[in-house]
Design a protein around this motif. Sequence first.
Motif, mmCIF file in Angstrom:
data_model
loop_
_atom_site.group_PDB
_atom_site.id
_atom_site.type_symbol
_atom_site.label_atom_id
_atom_site.label_comp_id
_atom_site.label_asym_id
_atom_site.label_seq_id
_atom_site.Cartn_x
_atom_site.Cartn_y
_atom_site.Cartn_z
ATOM 1 N N TRP C 354 -0.392 -3.119 -13.164
ATOM 2 C CA TRP C 354 -0.418 -3.951 -11.620
ATOM 3 C C TRP C 354 -0.430 -3.206 -10.479
ATOM 4 O O TRP C 354 -0.920 -3.935 -9.448
ATOM 5 N N ILE C 355 -0.026 -2.116 -10.378
ATOM 6 C CA ILE C 355 -0.254 -1.304 -9.112
ATOM 7 C C ILE C 355 -1.681 -1.422 -8.806
ATOM 8 O O ILE C 355 -2.261 -1.551 -7.705
ATOM 9 N N VAL C 358 -2.879 -4.997 -7.719
ATOM 10 C CA VAL C 358 -2.416 -5.375 -6.235
ATOM 11 C C VAL C 358 -3.117 -4.384 -5.142
ATOM 12 O O VAL C 358 -3.490 -4.886 -4.163
ATOM 13 N N CYS C 359 -3.108 -3.049 -5.409
ATOM 14 C CA CYS C 359 -3.587 -2.367 -4.333
ATOM 15 C C CYS C 359 -5.002 -2.599 -4.016
ATOM 16 O O CYS C 359 -5.685 -2.013 -3.023
ATOM 17 N N VAL C 362 -5.753 -7.119 -4.061
ATOM 18 C CA VAL C 362 -4.914 -7.956 -3.473
ATOM 19 C C VAL C 362 -4.677 -7.735 -1.923
ATOM 20 O O VAL C 362 -5.240 -8.363 -1.021
ATOM 21 N N ILE C 363 -4.441 -6.411 -2.020
ATOM 22 C CA ILE C 363 -4.026 -5.902 -0.181
ATOM 23 C C ILE C 363 -5.109 -5.841 0.554
ATOM 24 O O ILE C 363 -5.258 -6.253 1.441
ATOM 25 N N GLY C 389 -4.002 2.991 -5.173
ATOM 26 C CA GLY C 389 -4.638 2.058 -6.459
ATOM 27 C C GLY C 389 -5.742 2.595 -7.161
ATOM 28 O O GLY C 389 -5.868 2.422 -8.622
#
Lengths: 371, 382, 466
Positions: C354-355, C358-359, C362-363, C389
Amino acid sequence: MLAGALGLAGVAAAFFLCERERFWINWVLWFLFLLTTGLGSLFLVALEHVVGARWSVPLRRVPETIAGLVPPMGAAALVGLLSLGTLYPWTSAEGLRDPLVAAKAGWLNEPFFALRAAACVLLWTVSYVVLVGGSRRQDQTGDPRFNRRARRFAPLFMVILGLTVTVTAFDWISSLEPVWYSDIFGVYVFAGAFLAGLAATTLFTLHLRDAGRLDGVGPDHLHNLGGFLFAFTVFWAYIGFAQYLLMWYANIPEEVFWYGERLHGAWGGILLALALLHFLVPFLILIPRDAKSRPRLLFGVALLMLAMHWLDLYWMLFPSVAGGPLFGWPELSFALLFLSGGIWWVRRLMDRGEAMPVGDPFLREGLEFRL
Amino acid sequence: MNPAQGPFSVLGVFDTPDALLEAIGKVKGRTGHRLEAYTPYPVHGLDRALGYRKSPIGGMVFVMGLVGALSALVLELWTSGWDYPLVTAGKPVVSWEAFVPILFEITVLFAALTAGLGMLLLLNRLPALRHPMLRSRSMALLTRDRFGLAVESAGEPLDPEALALLLEDAGAAAIEVVERPPAPGPASPKLLAAALGAILLACLAAAGTTYWGIKLFPRLIPMAHMLDQPRLDPQSGSSFFADGSGMRPPVAGTVSQGAPPRPLPNAEASEGLVNPLPGSAAVFRRGRAAYDTHCAVCHGLLGNGEGSLTDAYGARPTHLTAGAGRELSDGAIYHVIVSGKNAMPPYSSDLTEEERWAAVHYVRVLERALDALDTDFQGGAR
Amino acid sequence: MTGPAAAARASILESLRPPPVLQGPVRIGDLDDQLLTPVGRRPPLAWFIAFGVTSTAALLGIVLILYTIATGIGVWGNNIPVAWAFDIINFVFWVGIGHAGTLISAILLLFRARWRNSISRFAEAMTIFAVICATLFPLIHVGRPWLAFWLAPYPNQRGMWPNFRSPLLWDVFAVNTYFLISLLFWYIGLIPDLASLRDRTPPGARRFVYSVLSLGWRAASSHWHHYERAYLVIAGLATGLVLSVHSVVSFDFAVSLVPGWHMTIFPPYFVAGAVFAGFAMVVMAMVVVRSTMHLEHLITAYHLDMMNRVILACSCLMGYAYLLEGFTAWYSMNPSIHHTFRQYIGGTYGLAGWITIVCNVVIPQLLWLRWFRRNIAGMVFVSLAVTVGMWFERFVIIVSSLHQDFLSSSWHVYRPTLVDYGILLGSFGLFFSLVLLFARVLPVIATTEMKMVLPGAQPRSGKGER
């Protein structure tokens, strides 16, 4: 005209006389060939907007016009949906007997396939209208707001294109062999499409230049086109080789059979021809700096690459339905119909308006471009 | 060495690239000497203004890239397919697919090194630390923000006044006459001695390092933990067993698989045994395999009693191909193989019946090979 | 056209035009004063503090590496089936960081993106240092680094040749070629700057060093003639090289049968990821450099904006690759692959998965907003996220895929040891120590290349004819 009429007659005859499989695989091959060429050109247009390139502004109308193939070929794709029952094993009870295929029914089923195909066609058409339609309107208005809009829309279009080309590749080509899977396949088809778009753009640019409609487009512009051709033929080879090497090395039955079918007998000869004529020969020809801006040479290379893009699709599609390479009167009729139809369509679009985006505020900068 | 006289060049310094280009137009073709421009960064249009031909780098790189590709291909084909064919991953030993990555890397390596080093060393003749221009007062300006145009001598004398006038007319903001550096004189004895001394010291240091490095380095065994285990190494002693040896001999009378159990004849009875195997090439090959595996460590590959273990073991194995060893009958050798003799343990558990006799044959072959009879040669004695 | 309409038109045109590469009037000579003067000067206190911190970390890493060599790699957490862990993660991570430099200097040069000139030198240096950090890890992972020369194909008394069909050997060739060519490219770019430095330095030992290092470069036009051509040729070759290196690194995984490793998209996906992580690192470094060395007018918001656009594009490519991997994993209908992908987001190491998502995906989407692309805090946040990430992505690929292999009796949960963490920290220390040293002893911006793109640097008459 004559060729088109002959082709039309041949295709009609093929519909009644040939096996259904042979008719439809030709249909899929030809709409994919023109569609990918058009999409590759549209990507080239979007690329210019995204990076704010100036040198290509005088040339932009050419890929924009070739992208005009997208809406009619989208329609051809929708017609092609009629082929699902004939060509694609996952539609038949016999094909579904393979548990691996049956398990994929959530993705590989006719309604969903048709929905995806329709969504792709819709997205392409909308993108075409935004990017190309706006550019044509700008010829009259000279309104710079179009550049800003195109610049904002182009990245979005690239995302759309990435996804839709992948879906197209997985659906129309890869699912002919529903067991087979390769996650790079979309990239491979995209690489071929972009190269085809570039080659078609080069061909058409040279043609218009000879006809005197692209005044001010000099060797430096051609040099950039040549450089792009050079770079992306390497990219195509890189992607193709990566897929082949990984499957060859791992030797997993669900993957490697695809190459097994396409490596033996005459298909192997076609793959060799692809490696040589789609990559090695153009690569070697375009290495010297001067070669990239010599019109005649460039014309030949671009023509070769376009032909090889067709052969590439042929090599991917036909082994799924035919034991050996097929090339007879039905194939010839299809070639006549689609080629003459495509050329006629593009020339008609081109003759309707300007050959350069005369309303673009950066046209002058583009014409002044020097290496 | 060309003992050229007079100044090396007359240099005009300009403030802008446009002034430089204009000056080149005015000066070019009017001096009969070589023209060279000096600019802090590449200025577009200079190549054409000065009439340079196309740089040959592209061709050099192409050729060397091909050479690199071929070298890599030959190396990979020859090592993997011919000299050391080793099947891994079930792939053919010659797999062009797997050779492509290194082929590509080596091609790029050759090509890029050619471009870089070829440009620096061959085409531009660098390093050139003694070039006259480096002593020019204007050099600091030319690598900063000014532009120079020099009329240079390739050995022929220059006319500084006339050239200075010409450059001034062409718009030079400043003029400098660049002199040749003084020819390097003979080195002073002190310097020479210092240099020789330094070289000597460096040689000594290198020799010492190499000597001690080679002596000591193989003895350093970092991470010896895997060797350090509570187990007995081959040939090592142990107080656990009554005979003080760590290795256990096979139970007395053990014979190897495939050998028919038969009573061991005593030494005298063995004398007369006849080798039952024919002296064929196949038998010799078997005998050689058996001999090289089991006998050669002590008796030596040539049967001369100088095997690789001899020194370490301390015993003197029989010289099989000369003297008393040569006199032994086939049966006697067979008996020793089966029963052992002096320090030699019995090999009945290691060699099958056939291998024993084949080894005997091979010992005979060795004898004859090392000390052939006249009749062994074609056409008799020579 | 009426007045307000014309003004609106002009403002739109202005917004579409790329801003000048430099801000404010800069004369050619001023560049030398700004960029070359700090070289070799006594650095400020902050530099010493930073260097103290990084070199301490590097020293810690070195001590732990020596400890590893002396004791054996059992001091790491690796164990079958997780035979590759931090060592290979860090290797791939650092090689990836090393890809931005060549991309900036070579590919952007070929595409004539002039904004590259301000950052190319620094990015190339980071490439070299990152590759140094990267090569450390496989070297110590072989266990007996003093025997690493066995990988070289030379005739030897062992009668053996390296296995040319092994991707690990391809790695050796690819990474070493990359290092050599990057070094050559960097050095060739440095030569004119070194000559400028030589001519600014009063006679003495330092001048002698510069003079030798610049090979007696005398800025002659006949030299520039070959120099420019060679530079372009090497750039072209380096472009192919940069694609190949991370592709070869990906082959280490993708030619195998391990679920989660054998994916045909790996080569281009690894390259995109490498450029992604590399650019994030360059953005962070440039943010620090421009403010501490007062180079805001040379590395402008425009430069940062462009780099952030590249990061955004790479992030989209990463998203595409993740999507495709997930889809193909499902589509393959292979239970082992299904299992591995469930482990990616739901198993012991699900958090790492998930990190990664997301990193990396998403970010960075924040960069669609112009504000984020131009705001220092915003871009540093995104770049940090990307760095983290991308490290975790390699963790997921390597550890999550390995820890539950085909044989369920061998399943094993990998836990890194303190030594693992220490060496990772040490590699960061080494990297930043080298970067800090570089910033003091060599010009951080390619001065000569900057001069080329200054207004007025090229003759007016040179343009427009051919």
